[in-house]
Scaffold this motif. Sequence first.
Motif, PDB file in Angstrom:
ATOM      1  N   LYS A  66       0.822  -1.222   0.000  1.00  0.00           N
ATOM      2  CA  LYS A  66       0.000   0.000   0.000  1.00  0.00           C
ATOM      3  C   LYS A  66       0.854   1.269   0.000  1.00  0.00           C
ATOM      4  CE  LYS A  66      -1.832  -1.464   3.923  1.00  0.00           C
ATOM      5  NZ  LYS A  66      -1.360  -2.850   3.955  1.00  0.00           N
ATOM      6  N   SER A  67       1.787   1.331   0.952  1.00  0.00           N
ATOM      7  CA  SER A  67       2.562   2.576   1.108  1.00  0.00           C
ATOM      8  C   SER A  67       3.461   2.807  -0.100  1.00  0.00           C
ATOM      9  CB  SER A  67       3.408   2.517   2.382  1.00  0.00           C
ATOM     10  OG  SER A  67       2.575   2.352   3.497  1.00  0.00           O
ATOM     11  N   ASN A  90      -2.095   5.647   8.029  1.00  0.00           N
ATOM     12  CA  ASN A  90      -1.861   4.361   8.702  1.00  0.00           C
ATOM     13  C   ASN A  90      -1.249   4.693  10.054  1.00  0.00           C
ATOM     14  OD1 ASN A  90      -1.010   1.949   9.701  1.00  0.00           O
ATOM     15  ND2 ASN A  90      -0.352   1.133   7.720  1.00  0.00           N
ATOM     16  N   THR A  93       0.947   1.315  11.587  1.00  0.00           N
ATOM     17  CA  THR A  93       2.324   1.065  11.107  1.00  0.00           C
ATOM     18  C   THR A  93       2.662   2.111  10.043  1.00  0.00           C
ATOM     19  OG1 THR A  93       1.429  -0.552   9.520  1.00  0.00           O
ATOM     20  CG2 THR A  93       2.359  -1.428  11.555  1.00  0.00           C
ATOM     21  N   LEU A  95       4.563   4.604   7.570  1.00  0.00           N
ATOM     22  CA  LEU A  95       5.805   4.339   6.829  1.00  0.00           C
ATOM     23  C   LEU A  95       6.255   5.494   5.938  1.00  0.00           C
ATOM     24  CD1 LEU A  95       7.676   1.717   6.118  1.00  0.00           C
ATOM     25  CD2 LEU A  95       6.576   1.985   3.895  1.00  0.00           C
ATOM     26  N   ASP A 168      -3.007   6.946   2.673  1.00  0.00           N
ATOM     27  CA  ASP A 168      -2.407   5.622   2.884  1.00  0.00           C
ATOM     28  C   ASP A 168      -3.011   5.036   4.155  1.00  0.00           C
ATOM     29  OD1 ASP A 168      -0.791   3.394   2.644  1.00  0.00           O
ATOM     30  OD2 ASP A 168       0.948   4.343   3.595  1.00  0.00           O
TER      31      ASP A 168
END
Length: 240
Positions: A66-67, A90, A93, A95, A168
Motif C-alpha cells: 500500500k505505502s 496508517n 504502522t 511508513l 495511505d
Amino acid sequence: MGSQLKRRARTEVAKDDFSGRLATLDDPAGRASEAYRSLRASLLRTLTMAPPAVVVLTSPGPSEGKSTTCANLGVALAQAGYKTLIMDCNLRTPLLHKVFGLSNSYGLVDVLTNGHSLQDLLREPPLANLNIVTAGPIPPNPTELLGSRRFSEVVREARTRFDYVLLDSAHLLAAGPPSIGTFADPLELASRADGVLLVLDAQDTTRDALRRTMHTLESAGSSILGLVVNNVEPTRRGLT
Ligand SMILES: Nc1ncnc2c1ncn2[C@@H]1O[C@H](COP(=O)(O)OP(=O)(O)OP(=O)(O)O)[C@@H](O)[C@H]1O
Ligand SMILES: [Mg+2]
C-alpha cells in the motif's frame, strides 16, 4: 470472483521490475515507474469527477504494498502537474516518513489531537506539486481519531488545497478466521473519500480475502476504483 476481478481496472507491478520503494524518483525510466504511470492513467480514467478527488489505498492484509504504491502514485501525479497530497493515515504502522526521509515526530495525529492545522504540517515539498503529511507518533486510539469530526474537516480542507489527496491506510482484514472480522480504519477513510484503490500481493493475497475485502467496502458504500497487483511472477500464479 473471476468476473469481479476482470471488471476492475487493474495495474500490475511485476516482481522482477520492482526496483525499490521510490522507483518513480530513483529510476523514472524503469519498468516499475512505467507501471505507476499506467496506474495514474487508469485512476484518472476511472475517476469520473474533475479534481479535487480523495483516494484511499488499502489492502486485505499487511505488507501488500500500500505505502509503496501510494508514494509512487503520488509522485507520478505530481510529475504530471497535479497538486498532490499524500497523507499517512496508517496510524498503526506508519511508513511514508521513511519513504520520503522525513521525521515522524509530528504529523496527522497532532492535527487530530492538538489543535494544529493542516497548514502547520505541510513541509518543504520533495518535488514540485507534492506535499506529504506524515502520521506522527502512534496513538492509542487510531480508529477513533480517523472516525472523528476533526478528521472530516482535515480531509475537506485538503480538498480545497490539492487536486488529488491520497490516503495511505492500514489493512482491512484482521488476522485469523473470517469471524474475527475487520479493522474499521480503512472504512472510516473510505467514507470520507471518493474511492478506494485495492493493493494486492499476487503471491500472498487469497481470492477469499479479496472477496471479503471488496464485499466489506462495497457494503459500506465505497467505490472500488481499481486493483493494483504487486509482486507478479512471470509464471502468473495466484491472483493472475
Ligand atoms: N511491486 C512490488 N514488488 C515486490 N515487492 C514490493 C512491491 N511493492 C512493495 N514491495 C515490498 O513489499 C513490502 C511491503 O511494502 P509496503 O510497506 O509498501 O506495504 P504496506 O501494505 O504498506 O504494509 P503495511 O501493511 O505495513 O502498511 C516492502 O518490503 C516493499 O519493498
Ligand atoms: Mg503501509
